[in-house]
Write a protein that holds these residues in place. Structure first.
Motif, mmCIF file in Angstrom:
data_model
loop_
_atom_site.group_PDB
_atom_site.id
_atom_site.type_symbol
_atom_site.label_atom_id
_atom_site.label_comp_id
_atom_site.label_asym_id
_atom_site.label_seq_id
_atom_site.Cartn_x
_atom_site.Cartn_y
_atom_site.Cartn_z
ATOM 1 N N PHE A 109 -5.482 -5.100 -8.431
ATOM 2 C CA PHE A 109 -6.194 -5.785 -9.511
ATOM 3 C C PHE A 109 -5.361 -5.767 -10.798
ATOM 4 O O PHE A 109 -5.323 -6.751 -11.539
ATOM 5 C CB PHE A 109 -7.549 -5.121 -9.750
ATOM 6 C CG PHE A 109 -8.692 -5.799 -9.038
ATOM 7 C CD1 PHE A 109 -8.575 -6.171 -7.707
ATOM 8 C CD2 PHE A 109 -9.863 -6.089 -9.698
ATOM 9 C CE1 PHE A 109 -9.617 -6.809 -7.050
ATOM 10 C CE2 PHE A 109 -10.924 -6.731 -9.047
ATOM 11 C CZ PHE A 109 -10.791 -7.089 -7.719
ATOM 12 N N SER A 110 -4.698 -4.649 -11.046
ATOM 13 C CA SER A 110 -3.921 -4.519 -12.279
ATOM 14 C C SER A 110 -2.789 -5.537 -12.344
ATOM 15 O O SER A 110 -2.545 -6.137 -13.398
ATOM 16 C CB SER A 110 -3.336 -3.105 -12.394
ATOM 17 O OG SER A 110 -4.370 -2.148 -12.536
ATOM 18 N N ILE A 111 -2.099 -5.747 -11.233
ATOM 19 C CA ILE A 111 -0.954 -6.653 -11.275
ATOM 20 C C ILE A 111 -1.367 -8.126 -11.287
ATOM 21 O O ILE A 111 -0.564 -8.995 -11.628
ATOM 22 C CB ILE A 111 0.013 -6.407 -10.098
ATOM 23 C CG1 ILE A 111 -0.661 -6.708 -8.758
ATOM 24 C CG2 ILE A 111 0.550 -5.000 -10.134
ATOM 25 C CD1 ILE A 111 0.273 -6.579 -7.577
ATOM 26 N N LEU A 149 -5.502 -6.644 2.328
ATOM 27 C CA LEU A 149 -4.800 -5.369 2.321
ATOM 28 C C LEU A 149 -3.624 -5.404 1.353
ATOM 29 O O LEU A 149 -3.186 -6.468 0.939
ATOM 30 C CB LEU A 149 -4.286 -5.044 3.730
ATOM 31 C CG LEU A 149 -5.324 -5.026 4.853
ATOM 32 C CD1 LEU A 149 -4.628 -4.856 6.194
ATOM 33 C CD2 LEU A 149 -6.346 -3.919 4.617
ATOM 34 N N GLY A 150 -3.072 -4.194 1.021
ATOM 35 C CA GLY A 150 -1.843 -4.123 0.243
ATOM 36 C C GLY A 150 -0.668 -4.544 1.098
ATOM 37 O O GLY A 150 -0.865 -5.097 2.174
ATOM 38 N N GLY A 151 0.533 -4.383 0.679
ATOM 39 C CA GLY A 151 0.892 -3.628 -0.482
ATOM 40 C C GLY A 151 1.135 -4.460 -1.736
ATOM 41 O O GLY A 151 0.996 -5.684 -1.757
ATOM 42 N N ILE A 152 1.572 -3.736 -2.734
ATOM 43 C CA ILE A 152 1.746 -4.317 -4.046
ATOM 44 C C ILE A 152 2.769 -5.450 -4.021
ATOM 45 O O ILE A 152 2.559 -6.521 -4.595
ATOM 46 C CB ILE A 152 2.161 -3.218 -5.039
ATOM 47 C CG1 ILE A 152 1.010 -2.201 -5.192
ATOM 48 C CG2 ILE A 152 2.540 -3.811 -6.380
ATOM 49 C CD1 ILE A 152 1.379 -0.979 -6.003
ATOM 50 N N GLY A 153 3.901 -5.216 -3.365
ATOM 51 C CA GLY A 153 4.941 -6.234 -3.309
ATOM 52 C C GLY A 153 4.478 -7.509 -2.629
ATOM 53 O O GLY A 153 4.791 -8.621 -3.074
ATOM 54 N N ASP A 154 3.716 -7.362 -1.555
ATOM 55 C CA ASP A 154 3.228 -8.536 -0.837
ATOM 56 C C ASP A 154 2.276 -9.354 -1.695
ATOM 57 O O ASP A 154 2.301 -10.588 -1.681
ATOM 58 C CB ASP A 154 2.531 -8.117 0.460
ATOM 59 C CG ASP A 154 3.519 -7.575 1.482
ATOM 60 O OD1 ASP A 154 4.688 -7.985 1.446
ATOM 61 O OD2 ASP A 154 3.114 -6.741 2.313
ATOM 62 N N TYR A 164 10.038 -19.929 -7.545
ATOM 63 C CA TYR A 164 9.679 -19.005 -6.473
ATOM 64 C C TYR A 164 9.767 -17.555 -6.946
ATOM 65 O O TYR A 164 9.779 -16.632 -6.143
ATOM 66 C CB TYR A 164 10.592 -19.231 -5.259
ATOM 67 C CG TYR A 164 10.241 -20.482 -4.484
ATOM 68 C CD1 TYR A 164 9.468 -20.417 -3.327
ATOM 69 C CD2 TYR A 164 10.660 -21.736 -4.918
ATOM 70 C CE1 TYR A 164 9.130 -21.562 -2.623
ATOM 71 C CE2 TYR A 164 10.331 -22.894 -4.228
ATOM 72 C CZ TYR A 164 9.570 -22.794 -3.084
ATOM 73 O OH TYR A 164 9.231 -23.937 -2.387
ATOM 74 N N ILE A 165 9.807 -17.378 -8.254
ATOM 75 C CA ILE A 165 9.849 -16.030 -8.827
ATOM 76 C C ILE A 165 8.423 -15.513 -9.004
ATOM 77 O O ILE A 165 7.596 -16.180 -9.633
ATOM 78 C CB ILE A 165 10.567 -16.040 -10.184
ATOM 79 C CG1 ILE A 165 12.013 -16.521 -10.013
ATOM 80 C CG2 ILE A 165 10.539 -14.653 -10.821
ATOM 81 C CD1 ILE A 165 12.752 -16.684 -11.327
ATOM 82 N N PRO A 166 8.092 -14.335 -8.465
ATOM 83 C CA PRO A 166 6.737 -13.786 -8.631
ATOM 84 C C PRO A 166 6.400 -13.588 -10.108
ATOM 85 O O PRO A 166 7.278 -13.292 -10.928
ATOM 86 C CB PRO A 166 6.806 -12.444 -7.894
ATOM 87 C CG PRO A 166 7.922 -12.612 -6.912
ATOM 88 C CD PRO A 166 8.932 -13.481 -7.605
ATOM 89 N N PHE A 167 5.121 -13.753 -10.427
ATOM 90 C CA PHE A 167 4.672 -13.567 -11.808
ATOM 91 C C PHE A 167 4.077 -12.175 -11.969
ATOM 92 O O PHE A 167 3.222 -11.753 -11.189
ATOM 93 C CB PHE A 167 3.607 -14.596 -12.193
ATOM 94 C CG PHE A 167 3.069 -14.381 -13.585
ATOM 95 C CD1 PHE A 167 3.680 -14.968 -14.679
ATOM 96 C CD2 PHE A 167 1.963 -13.564 -13.801
ATOM 97 C CE1 PHE A 167 3.205 -14.758 -15.970
ATOM 98 C CE2 PHE A 167 1.474 -13.342 -15.081
ATOM 99 C CZ PHE A 167 2.103 -13.936 -16.169
ATOM 100 N N TYR A 168 4.536 -11.479 -13.007
ATOM 101 C CA TYR A 168 3.932 -10.190 -13.349
ATOM 102 C C TYR A 168 4.117 -9.944 -14.839
ATOM 103 O O TYR A 168 5.215 -10.105 -15.372
ATOM 104 C CB TYR A 168 4.556 -9.034 -12.569
ATOM 105 C CG TYR A 168 3.964 -7.698 -12.961
ATOM 106 C CD1 TYR A 168 2.626 -7.418 -12.699
ATOM 107 C CD2 TYR A 168 4.723 -6.740 -13.627
ATOM 108 C CE1 TYR A 168 2.067 -6.213 -13.076
ATOM 109 C CE2 TYR A 168 4.165 -5.532 -14.003
ATOM 110 C CZ TYR A 168 2.830 -5.281 -13.725
ATOM 111 O OH TYR A 168 2.276 -4.083 -14.119
ATOM 112 N N LYS A 169 3.054 -9.579 -15.509
ATOM 113 C CA LYS A 169 3.103 -9.276 -16.934
ATOM 114 C C LYS A 169 3.163 -7.767 -17.123
ATOM 115 O O LYS A 169 2.222 -7.047 -16.784
ATOM 116 C CB LYS A 169 1.874 -9.848 -17.646
ATOM 117 C CG LYS A 169 1.905 -9.654 -19.153
ATOM 118 C CD LYS A 169 0.692 -10.303 -19.807
ATOM 119 C CE LYS A 169 0.721 -10.125 -21.321
ATOM 120 N NZ LYS A 169 -0.472 -10.748 -21.960
#
Length: 204
Positions: A46-48, A7-12, A107-112
């Motif tokens: 999927f995008s993130i 399940l979501g959400g995006i932040g999790d 511990y920093i989340p990865f996002y491009k």
């Protein structure tokens, strides 16, 4: 390895990415398949994750069988279970890493960020008449969707105080659609911040 977030959400989902780094660091030759919901929020999950360097294969949440993997981990609701029994629960990043038995170097989340997102954010900022090329911006979300996970109000104010002293523009982000604005003290917190710092505090 099979990692599932059904399940979501995006932040999790973003907060599971340090755990992926930790798995790759602990098991350099492992192959990580990540299964999640391809339809949630118009495919946002999927995008993130699609450019994440620690994911070898991204699949729909029900497209893989745990029995086909040497190790599988379903992190769908583990955070809720931990938070339910704690007055002050640990950060979700720590919950996921602890569950996987890893300690990543970051511990920093990865996002491009995509080029389209950069253009959109630039346009949004320019509508607020901010010159982000000469003064850095910091977005602060003062509340989550549950008071148990909120950063203490005094800590938020201390953070903003320090950012303003360092000549940053601070933007408070609101999630009206999630009902955050209805939480006790939330409106007062934002009002106090804006009263203290005036024009350097803007709302998105």
């Amino acid at each position: 390895f099979l990692i599932l977030r059904r399940l979501g959400g995006i932040g999790d989902v973003l907060m599971t990415t340090p755990m992926l780094m930790g798995l790759k660091e602990k098991f350099p030759n492992c192959h990580i398949t990540y299964g999640t919901d391809p339809k949630y929020a118009d495919g946002s999950l999927f995008s993130i994750l699609q450019d994440n360097p620690y994911i070898d294969k991204l699949v729909a949440r029900d497209a893989s069988n745990a029995a086909d993997f040497d190790f599988s981990l379903d992190v769908t609701s583990v955070d809720i279970e931990v938070e339910r029994g704690n007055e002050t629960p640990p950060e979700r990043i720590n919950i996921y890493c602890s569950l996987a038995g890893v300690k990543p170097t970051s511990y920093i989340p990865f996002y491009k960020v995509t080029e389209a997102e950069l253009r959109l954010s630039k346009a949004m900022i320019e509508t607020r008449l901010l010159n982000f090329e000469t003064k850095k911006l910091v977005f602060v979300n003062p509340a989550s969707n549950t008071t148990k996970r909120d950063v203490p109000k005094g800590t938020v104010q201390e953070l903003i105080t320090e950012l303003v002293k360092r000549n940053y523009n601070v933007i408070t982000c609101h999630h009206f659609d999630h009902g955050f604005i209805e939480q006790p003290g939330y409106l007062k917190l934002v009002a106090d911040i804006k009263a203290a710092w005036g024009d350097v505090i803007l709302d998105f």
